[in-house]
Design a protein around this motif. Sequence first.
Motif, PDB file in Angstrom:
ATOM      1  N   ARG A  12      92.426  54.643  86.361  1.00 23.33           N
ATOM      2  CA  ARG A  12      91.608  53.868  87.277  1.00 23.33           C
ATOM      3  C   ARG A  12      91.325  52.511  86.657  1.00 23.33           C
ATOM      4  NH1 ARG A  12      86.343  57.304  88.085  1.00 23.33           N
ATOM      5  NH2 ARG A  12      87.939  58.895  88.411  1.00 23.33           N
ATOM      6  N   TYR A  13      90.611  51.697  87.407  1.00 20.76           N
ATOM      7  CA  TYR A  13      90.306  50.339  86.971  1.00 20.76           C
ATOM      8  C   TYR A  13      88.801  50.102  87.076  1.00 20.76           C
ATOM      9  CZ  TYR A  13      95.317  49.597  87.467  1.00 20.76           C
ATOM     10  OH  TYR A  13      96.697  49.689  87.332  1.00 20.76           O
ATOM     11  N   HIS A  14      88.264  49.365  86.125  1.00 15.83           N
ATOM     12  CA  HIS A  14      86.863  48.967  86.143  1.00 15.83           C
ATOM     13  C   HIS A  14      86.786  47.452  86.286  1.00 15.83           C
ATOM     14  CE1 HIS A  14      85.641  52.752  83.597  1.00 15.83           C
ATOM     15  NE2 HIS A  14      86.173  53.055  84.769  1.00 15.83           N
ATOM     16  N   VAL A  15      85.984  46.998  87.222  1.00 19.06           N
ATOM     17  CA  VAL A  15      85.749  45.565  87.411  1.00 19.06           C
ATOM     18  C   VAL A  15      84.250  45.328  87.235  1.00 19.06           C
ATOM     19  CG1 VAL A  15      85.932  43.589  88.952  1.00 19.06           C
ATOM     20  CG2 VAL A  15      87.698  45.375  88.996  1.00 19.06           C
ATOM     21  N   ASN A  16      83.895  44.520  86.248  1.00 19.32           N
ATOM     22  CA  ASN A  16      82.493  44.229  85.968  1.00 19.32           C
ATOM     23  C   ASN A  16      82.157  42.806  86.375  1.00 19.32           C
ATOM     24  OD1 ASN A  16      81.789  46.797  84.689  1.00 19.32           O
ATOM     25  ND2 ASN A  16      83.212  46.164  83.089  1.00 19.32           N
ATOM     26  N   THR A  17      81.053  42.664  87.067  1.00 24.46           N
ATOM     27  CA  THR A  17      80.681  41.378  87.659  1.00 24.46           C
ATOM     28  C   THR A  17      79.212  41.070  87.399  1.00 24.46           C
ATOM     29  OG1 THR A  17      80.188  42.522  89.742  1.00 24.46           O
ATOM     30  CG2 THR A  17      82.380  41.543  89.520  1.00 24.46           C
ATOM     31  N   HIS A  36      80.737  36.456  89.857  1.00 22.92           N
ATOM     32  CA  HIS A  36      81.647  36.110  88.766  1.00 22.92           C
ATOM     33  C   HIS A  36      82.236  37.388  88.198  1.00 22.92           C
ATOM     34  CE1 HIS A  36      83.442  34.209  85.274  1.00 22.92           C
ATOM     35  NE2 HIS A  36      82.887  35.153  84.537  1.00 22.92           N
ATOM     36  N   VAL A  37      83.559  37.408  88.052  1.00 22.35           N
ATOM     37  CA  VAL A  37      84.250  38.550  87.449  1.00 22.35           C
ATOM     38  C   VAL A  37      84.253  38.361  85.938  1.00 22.35           C
ATOM     39  CG1 VAL A  37      86.420  39.811  87.288  1.00 22.35           C
ATOM     40  CG2 VAL A  37      85.668  38.879  89.495  1.00 22.35           C
ATOM     41  N   CYS A  38      83.551  39.247  85.231  1.00 29.45           N
ATOM     42  CA  CYS A  38      83.429  39.139  83.779  1.00 29.45           C
ATOM     43  C   CYS A  38      84.606  39.776  83.056  1.00 29.45           C
ATOM     44  CB  CYS A  38      82.136  39.814  83.310  1.00 29.45           C
ATOM     45  SG  CYS A  38      80.627  39.154  84.042  1.00 29.45           S
ATOM     46  N   ASP A  39      85.105  40.909  83.572  1.00 30.38           N
ATOM     47  CA  ASP A  39      86.185  41.616  82.894  1.00 30.38           C
ATOM     48  C   ASP A  39      86.773  42.673  83.811  1.00 30.38           C
ATOM     49  OD1 ASP A  39      84.483  44.300  81.793  1.00 30.38           O
ATOM     50  OD2 ASP A  39      83.325  42.453  81.848  1.00 30.38           O
ATOM     51  N   LEU A  69      91.649  45.875  78.194  1.00 29.43           N
ATOM     52  CA  LEU A  69      91.175  44.697  78.926  1.00 29.43           C
ATOM     53  C   LEU A  69      92.368  43.928  79.472  1.00 29.43           C
ATOM     54  CD1 LEU A  69      88.806  42.811  79.718  1.00 29.43           C
ATOM     55  CD2 LEU A  69      89.174  41.633  77.530  1.00 29.43           C
ATOM     56  N   LEU A  70      92.369  43.725  80.784  1.00 31.25           N
ATOM     57  CA  LEU A  70      93.461  43.009  81.433  1.00 31.25           C
ATOM     58  C   LEU A  70      93.145  41.518  81.533  1.00 31.25           C
ATOM     59  CD1 LEU A  70      94.186  45.424  84.429  1.00 31.25           C
ATOM     60  CD2 LEU A  70      95.280  45.396  82.168  1.00 31.25           C
ATOM     61  N   SER A  71      94.179  40.721  81.729  1.00 27.52           N
ATOM     62  CA  SER A  71      93.959  39.314  82.038  1.00 27.52           C
ATOM     63  C   SER A  71      93.313  39.205  83.416  1.00 27.52           C
ATOM     64  CB  SER A  71      95.288  38.555  82.010  1.00 27.52           C
ATOM     65  OG  SER A  71      96.179  39.088  82.970  1.00 27.52           O
ATOM     66  N   ARG A  72      92.694  38.088  83.698  1.00 30.27           N
ATOM     67  CA  ARG A  72      91.972  37.935  84.962  1.00 30.27           C
ATOM     68  C   ARG A  72      92.919  37.906  86.154  1.00 30.27           C
ATOM     69  NH1 ARG A  72      90.806  37.641  89.301  1.00 30.27           N
ATOM     70  NH2 ARG A  72      89.049  36.625  90.359  1.00 30.27           N
ATOM     71  N   GLN A  77      95.322  42.728  89.672  1.00 32.86           N
ATOM     72  CA  GLN A  77      93.958  42.256  89.452  1.00 32.86           C
ATOM     73  C   GLN A  77      93.405  41.547  90.682  1.00 32.86           C
ATOM     74  OE1 GLN A  77      96.566  42.148  87.324  1.00 32.86           O
ATOM     75  NE2 GLN A  77      95.928  41.342  85.313  1.00 32.86           N
ATOM     76  N   ASP A  78      94.235  40.714  91.328  1.00 31.14           N
ATOM     77  CA  ASP A  78      93.768  39.985  92.509  1.00 31.14           C
ATOM     78  C   ASP A  78      93.373  40.948  93.623  1.00 31.14           C
ATOM     79  OD1 ASP A  78      94.235  37.647  91.146  1.00 31.14           O
ATOM     80  OD2 ASP A  78      96.131  37.197  92.156  1.00 31.14           O
ATOM     81  N   ALA A  79      94.162  42.007  93.813  1.00 30.97           N
ATOM     82  CA  ALA A  79      93.834  42.985  94.851  1.00 30.97           C
ATOM     83  C   ALA A  79      92.560  43.748  94.500  1.00 30.97           C
ATOM     84  CB  ALA A  79      94.999  43.953  95.037  1.00 30.97           C
TER      85      ALA A  79
END
Length: 383
Positions: free
Chosen positions: A220-225, A233-236, A256-259, A264-266
Amino acid sequence: MTCSAPRGAAAEGPRGGPAGESVVVIVDGYGTARHLPALFGERGHACVHVRSGQEVPEHLLARFRPEAYRELIVGDGTLGRILPAVAAHRPVALVAGSPGAAGVADALAQALRLRGNDTRLGEVRRDRYRMADALRTAGLRTPRQLLVSDLAGLLAWYAGVGGRVILETLGGTGCGPARRIPCATEHDLVAAFRGLVGAAPEPAGPAAALLARECPPRGRYHVNTVSLDGTHHVCDIWQVRPPDRDAAPGLSRGVLLSRRGPEQDALVLHTLAALDILGLRHGPAHTELALTPQGPCVLTVGAHLSGGDLPLLVAGAVGSGQLEWTVDASVAPQRFFRRAARDYRRTRSAAFVRADEGPARPPVRMSGCSSNSSVRPSSTRST
């Protein structure tokens, strides 16, 4: 996304503590949030702590730093006892420090005319079943789910879903996680049900506090804002997967992925849509998603900091993490807005390995170097 006038701007009179030092209130400042007082102190702000009344696991209490606060206020889950004590400090901002703290923090913010999220959506944000239903109704993809009332209904639902599912309690809104049991077969599901609520619960009994969810694809993916007045703002962004077959069971690993990138955009597009649907216009948030052949699937959204001290890893890898951005959103709004549209850029790689369950602190590795409590956040970093 548009920006609205700060709610706190209409408050009458200067704000600040009795000694003239401005005050930030942190509700349930456990776990990762224990690093916030030092960062606010570097900006010249004292902190007051509010214990909301929710149950706090012993391993989080053991690492709590009471000496970092001007005052410790102990609540009972209602505003009646907390509000007068908090109001006496005339705070400039409120921050929800841990999972489960947002309800009290938002109610205090509304009462004190400070920035906070709409309390009318609070129950939806705190109830995982209602949250998924709201996101799905608004057009986002979420896992299939069932609010469990009895074993027969659970097995009938599973017959139509099949594969891997998760059975979990709905009581995990506090600092401690919900109890979750992954199931790969009907036998697993029956055992999990009986383990959580007993072999023959009453229809109105504890089974009503169980949620069955379709399990996303492995990984899965985690998006922290961090958000301010609806600007996010997308922090990571982390890719989280089970470890290799020869690794110890019960562990997950994250990178940790690149922004930027197609995935990532999706993921970010769906994350920001979820924040808007749930009315999360202010403060930190942690969103978990899966990528399916049909596109991103939103698993959960929490109005709190990322756990496991991961924002410290992020700060070391990109310059500023969710902690620093939370401080900016709270006491330096112009700095936040000036930088919010910038993408984070990795200058170091970051990864972690951690236990999926249990109270032990997740071990983490960054750029081949082990990092623990010696890693400190710094408000002087910049992206």
